[in-house]
Structures are given as structure tokens and as C-alpha cells.
Design an enzyme around this catalytic site. Sequence first.
Site, PDB file in Angstrom:
ATOM      1  N   ASP A   1     -39.771   3.992   8.335  1.00 20.41           N
ATOM      2  CA  ASP A   1     -38.975   3.916   7.097  1.00 20.41           C
ATOM      3  C   ASP A   1     -38.649   2.453   6.766  1.00 20.41           C
ATOM      4  O   ASP A   1     -38.682   2.053   5.593  1.00 20.41           O
ATOM      5  CB  ASP A   1     -37.664   4.695   7.234  1.00 20.41           C
ATOM      6  CG  ASP A   1     -37.878   6.202   7.251  1.00 20.41           C
ATOM      7  OD1 ASP A   1     -38.869   6.668   6.656  1.00 20.41           O
ATOM      8  OD2 ASP A   1     -37.057   6.912   7.852  1.00 20.41           O
TER       9      ASP A   1
ATOM     10  N   LYS B   1     -34.272  13.295  13.800  1.00 21.96           N
ATOM     11  CA  LYS B   1     -34.729  11.914  13.997  1.00 21.96           C
ATOM     12  C   LYS B   1     -34.082  11.230  15.211  1.00 21.96           C
ATOM     13  O   LYS B   1     -34.676  10.349  15.813  1.00 21.96           O
ATOM     14  CB  LYS B   1     -34.470  11.088  12.737  1.00 21.96           C
ATOM     15  CG  LYS B   1     -35.414  11.414  11.584  1.00 21.96           C
ATOM     16  CD  LYS B   1     -35.164  10.483  10.420  1.00 21.96           C
ATOM     17  CE  LYS B   1     -36.170  10.724   9.303  1.00 21.96           C
ATOM     18  NZ  LYS B   1     -36.059   9.733   8.232  1.00 21.96           N
TER      19      LYS B   1
END
Length: 320
Positions: free
Chosen positions: A140, A72
Site C-alpha cells: 500500500d 492485515k
Amino acid sequence: MYDNKPPVRLLGLIGWPVEHSLSPAMHNAALAAMGLPWVYTLLPVAPAAVGDAVRGLRALDFVGANVTVPHKQAVIPFLDRLTPAAAAIGAVNTITLDARGQTPQSVPPTEQTISPTATALDTAQPDVLEWPQLVGDNTDAAGFLADLRAHGVEVSGGRALVIGAGGASRAVVYALVSAGCAVMIINRSQARAHDVAAMVGRVWPGFAVTCGQFPEDIGRWVADADLVVNTTSLGMWPAVEGLPWDPAVAFRRDQVVYDLVYAPRQTAFLRRAAADGARPIDGLGMLIEQGAAALTQWTGREPSRTIMRQAAERQLEQRF
Ligand code: ATR
């Protein structure tokens, strides 16, 4: 069933390993329900190959990709632009290939968002009129807020106790502060907790986040929190007995207790919260909402959460 007729378009999940992911089932079910002949596939990428994989999305004309652990942060130097959320959080879970440069509010990656160990960005681009920009986002944060909203939980003006200070914590803390919620972070390593607090200070100067020691400071702060969130992987399958909590401390009866873990759905942490009379919420809704936010970016349409949830639940039943 795959057939060779255009316009098959490609989406995928970059991670290492990725085979336990629920995302292909969830996304392919939603794409089929939208009537799109697109394919979402697993893309296992070894750490040394991250740059090639991200550039390959453009060469292979992907619509976009999700990114999961451990990449990420590592993908950031290879992207053209980041959304404000991804830039602040310092992690990307969704890449969109934007041919028209229309992704709103995105900014180029800066030294602050590129990890010092990352390879330099290769800026050479072929002479193609519509060479798409690679835009990194972090859904997210939005996914967490969307799931709280779906459960009727209002965080504006409230107080949250966040356990953990890793990548998931950064997304949750960014989401909570952006929604006007005061945050206390409890973590084993104080240096990481202060890193998350510093992120908040950079984005919202003057907004203070309190940091405390895991698990010692939980008892001191729990009574002040309307919402408690576990962002660590403690309690996740197969080590299901892990408890991100101090067993001597009781939850408040009216508290909302959210666990980002969804395998198993009922963690030891949520069972304990329910036993104390608090309201438990598991992490499956956030998984679905972060995926739905990515699909909306890629397709320009809202996917069916019901279909995504059914597909994810079927996979969970089969695997865990
Ligand atoms: P992610 O990106 O999924 O958030 P991560 O960056 O590895 O994963 O972060 C994991 C979090 O779980 C951290 O807050 C970590 O605490 P430290 O920063 O002190 O390492 C926390 N964590 C993991 N195992 C733990 C344990 N046994 N006890 C307490 N905290 C733990």
C-alpha cells in the site's frame, strides 16, 4: 476457462468478507495478458482460521496472496519474515512464498509487529529441502507513492495533511515520510494519531509528526499543506455523504487532494476539493499500483497497469 493442465499456479485474497473486491478481476486480467496460466481467487477466511489459512498457502503451493480487512495484522505471527515497510507499518497486504530466501531486506517478525492477541508462531516445519519462507510485505505504501508519481505529484520537501490514523493512514504516513514529506495527522481519536506518530519516531528517530483533532484542527493547518489525503472510509459506498473534512474550511487552490476511497470515484470530499479549485485524485490508482507491486513480486515481471485499470473500472461500473 479453467482446465486441469499444469502448471496452473494459485494466488488469492485472504479477507472477511471479500466478495466486493476488485482484485480477482484486476489480477486475472493482468495474468492472462502476461500469458501465465495462473488463477487469483477469493479466499474468505473467518478470523479464527487465519493461522490455518496462512500455513495452508504453503501446503497448497500458492505463489502468494493478498490480505485485506480484518486480517492485515492478524497474519503477522504466522509469517517467517517481514519487509521493513510491513514491519514498520505493522500490517501486511501481500504474502509471497519465497523458496530461495531471496526477498531482499526482510526481517523476522518481532514482538513489536505481532499483536498481543495473536497466537504463538508454530515453528515446526517438515523436512522439505525447499520449504518456502512466508514473507509479508505492505505494498500500500509503495502503491500510494507510485500513483502520486504517475500523477506527476512530487512530495519530497513538501507538507501533507493526513486525515485518519488507522491501518491505511499508517501506510500513507510511512510512504510520505520515507519520500521526505513533512506530515500532519488529523484524527478523531488522539491516541491513534499518536500511535502513528510513534511509528515514524521509531523508524526515523528525530523526525516529528504533528497530531491534531478531527475536525477542529483542519482549519488551522490546511493552508500549510501542499497535499491533503483522506485515509478514512468516510464517503465510501453506500454511506456516500460522509465527509472527512470540516465543511466550513476551504481547500487551497493549488492543493493536491487525494482520497483513498475509489467507490464511488467522485466522493463528496473530492467534489468539494474540485469546487474550491484544488486538484482531486481518487484512490483507484493506488489500488492498481499496490496490486501491480504484488504481481511484480509474485511473477518477477511488470504487469500492464492499463489492463488492470480497465478490469477494475469494469467491475466498478457493474457494482457501484
Ligand atoms: P483502515 O484500516 O481502513 O484505515 P480503521 O483502522 O478502522 O480502517 O481506521 C479508520 C479511520 O477512520 C480512523 O482514523 C477513524 O478514526 P478513529 O481512529 O477516531 O476511530 C476514522 N473514522 C471512521 N469513522 C469516522 C467518523 N465518523 N468520523 C471521523 N473519523 C472516522
